[in-house]
Design an enzyme around this catalytic site. Structure first.
Site, PDB file in Angstrom:
ATOM      1  N   SER A 187      -1.145   4.859   0.683  1.00 22.03           N
ATOM      2  CA  SER A 187      -2.570   4.765   1.001  1.00 22.03           C
ATOM      3  C   SER A 187      -3.223   6.148   0.907  1.00 22.03           C
ATOM      4  CB  SER A 187      -2.743   4.139   2.385  1.00 22.03           C
ATOM      5  OG  SER A 187      -4.096   3.800   2.626  1.00 22.03           O
ATOM      6  N   ASP A 263      -2.129  -7.006  -0.842  1.00 21.74           N
ATOM      7  CA  ASP A 263      -2.875  -5.962  -0.137  1.00 21.74           C
ATOM      8  C   ASP A 263      -4.336  -6.399   0.003  1.00 21.74           C
ATOM      9  OD1 ASP A 263      -4.131  -3.660   0.764  1.00 21.74           O
ATOM     10  OD2 ASP A 263      -2.978  -2.316  -0.519  1.00 21.74           O
ATOM     11  N   HIS A 293      -0.674  -4.265   2.556  1.00 19.72           N
ATOM     12  CA  HIS A 293      -1.015  -2.847   2.505  1.00 19.72           C
ATOM     13  C   HIS A 293       0.015  -1.963   3.205  1.00 19.72           C
ATOM     14  CE1 HIS A 293      -3.581   0.602   1.946  1.00 19.72           C
ATOM     15  NE2 HIS A 293      -3.494   0.898   3.225  1.00 19.72           N
TER      16      HIS A 293
END
Length: 338
Positions: A187, A263, A293
């Site tokens: 991320s 995600d 995610h």
């Protein structure tokens, strides 16, 4: 724990600033009339938008006590030492150095782990346990400035400075193979990895880079999360840009992209766009249909896929780095092969 006291009241300080701004507008209206007050009000709104972005992006206090309580590797039977890393701008980073047994540590790859935008590095310990035991890597876990027990306040330039300082720290150690350095980021950490890998000086120090469920840029994420009309906001007004889609073409280091197709935060198409535009001649995109995610790493085949990529690199020479030296100057289970 002085740094905790500095970081926690950040939102309260913004609230005080907003109240002061409205009071200033009232005084301005009283003395100068409507048009001047309207112009001042618009300027204040833009300043609030600009500086409030850090609160919306960085979440070092979630979950509660994340600046105070950091789970340690020994809770998962991982051998480690705690280290402090000093950055060029005098920030002290809190880090865990987790090594393979002595007979293997000097020949094993070393993975530098950059986490996402919430909590601290200790919240990723189960994933690191898997990396340690399945991929047999040494691991350096680093908390960004303003996270966990690290000092300072998180900013875009600050986080990439932290990453470079962590690489420099590894090069001061003599108990690892410096030619087998892996950058890993999930991320927000993936955006940090892209920035470092695009730098000629630091890109040449890497065996490879791995990013997982990362985004193309903050402005594009704002369009996804807020409203399509956000795309008309000039880039100049974004305090944090993390414009990975513009930097990835400068990356020559071997690159692995890991995408969880479930995600719901970062659209998987952003990972495909990064993969497509990546300048490396050795790049792979691995997509996991069941990966979300934060937990793509629990999907079957995750560590085997990364291990296969690393094994492939052992048989190929590293490529030349790009000509540009620093992107900051210019920018104020399916495997797809090339």
């Amino acid at each position: 724990m002085k740094e905790v006291g500095i970081a926690l009241p950040k939102s309260r300080g913004v609230g005080v600033g907003v109240l002061a701004a409205f009071l200033l507008c009232f005084i301005f209206y009283y003395f100068y009339g409507g048009y001047m007050t309207l112009a001042l009000f618009a300027g204040i709104i833009l300043l609030i938008f600009y500086y409030a972005q850090d609160i919306l992006l960085y979440h070092p206090d979630l979950p509660a006590n994340s600046r105070i309580y950091i789970p340690i590797p020994t809770m998962h039977n991982l051998p480690h030492i705690t280290v402090s890393i000093k950055t060029p701008d005098d920030v002290t980073l809190h880090a865990f150095w987790i090594t393979q047994p002595e007979e293997r540590s000097k020949s094993a790859p070393t993975l530098l782990y950059f986490h996402g935008n919430a909590g601290n590095m200790g919240h990723r310990m189960q994933n690191v346990w898997g990396i340690y035991h399945h991929l047999h890597c040494n691991v350096l876990m680093v908390e960004y400035r303003g996270y966990g027990l690290s000092t300072g306040v998180p900013t875009e330039r600050g986080l990439v400075t932290d990453a470079r300082a962590a690489i420099d720290y590894l090069h001061t150690r003599h108990d690892l193979d410096h030619s087998q350095l892996i950058l890993f980021g999930r991320s927000l950490g993936g955006a940090v990895v892209v920035d470092v890998a695009a730098d000629t000086v630091y890109g040449q120090k890497l065996m490879c880079a791995i990013v997982e469920n990362t985004f193309s840029s903050i402005p594009e994420m704002a369009v996804e999360l807020v409203h399509p009309a956000v795309k008309y906001i000039p880039n100049l007004l974004f305090k944090n840009k993390y414009h990975s889609i513009s930097k990835i073409g400068k990356c020559a280091v071997p690159f692995l992209f890991i995408s969880g197709l479930a995600d719901n935060l970062v659209p998987p198409r952003m990972m495909r766009a990064l993969y497509t535009k990546c300048g490396s001649e050795i790049k792979r995109l691995i997509e996991f249909p069941g990966g979300s995610h934060n937990d793509t790493w629990i999907v079957d085949g995750y560590y085997q896929a990364i291990g296969g990529f690393l094994a492939e690199l052992q048989q190929q020479p590293l490529l030349k780095a790009p000509e540009k030296s620093n992107v900051w100057v210019e920018l104020e289970h399916k495997i797809i092969d090339v």
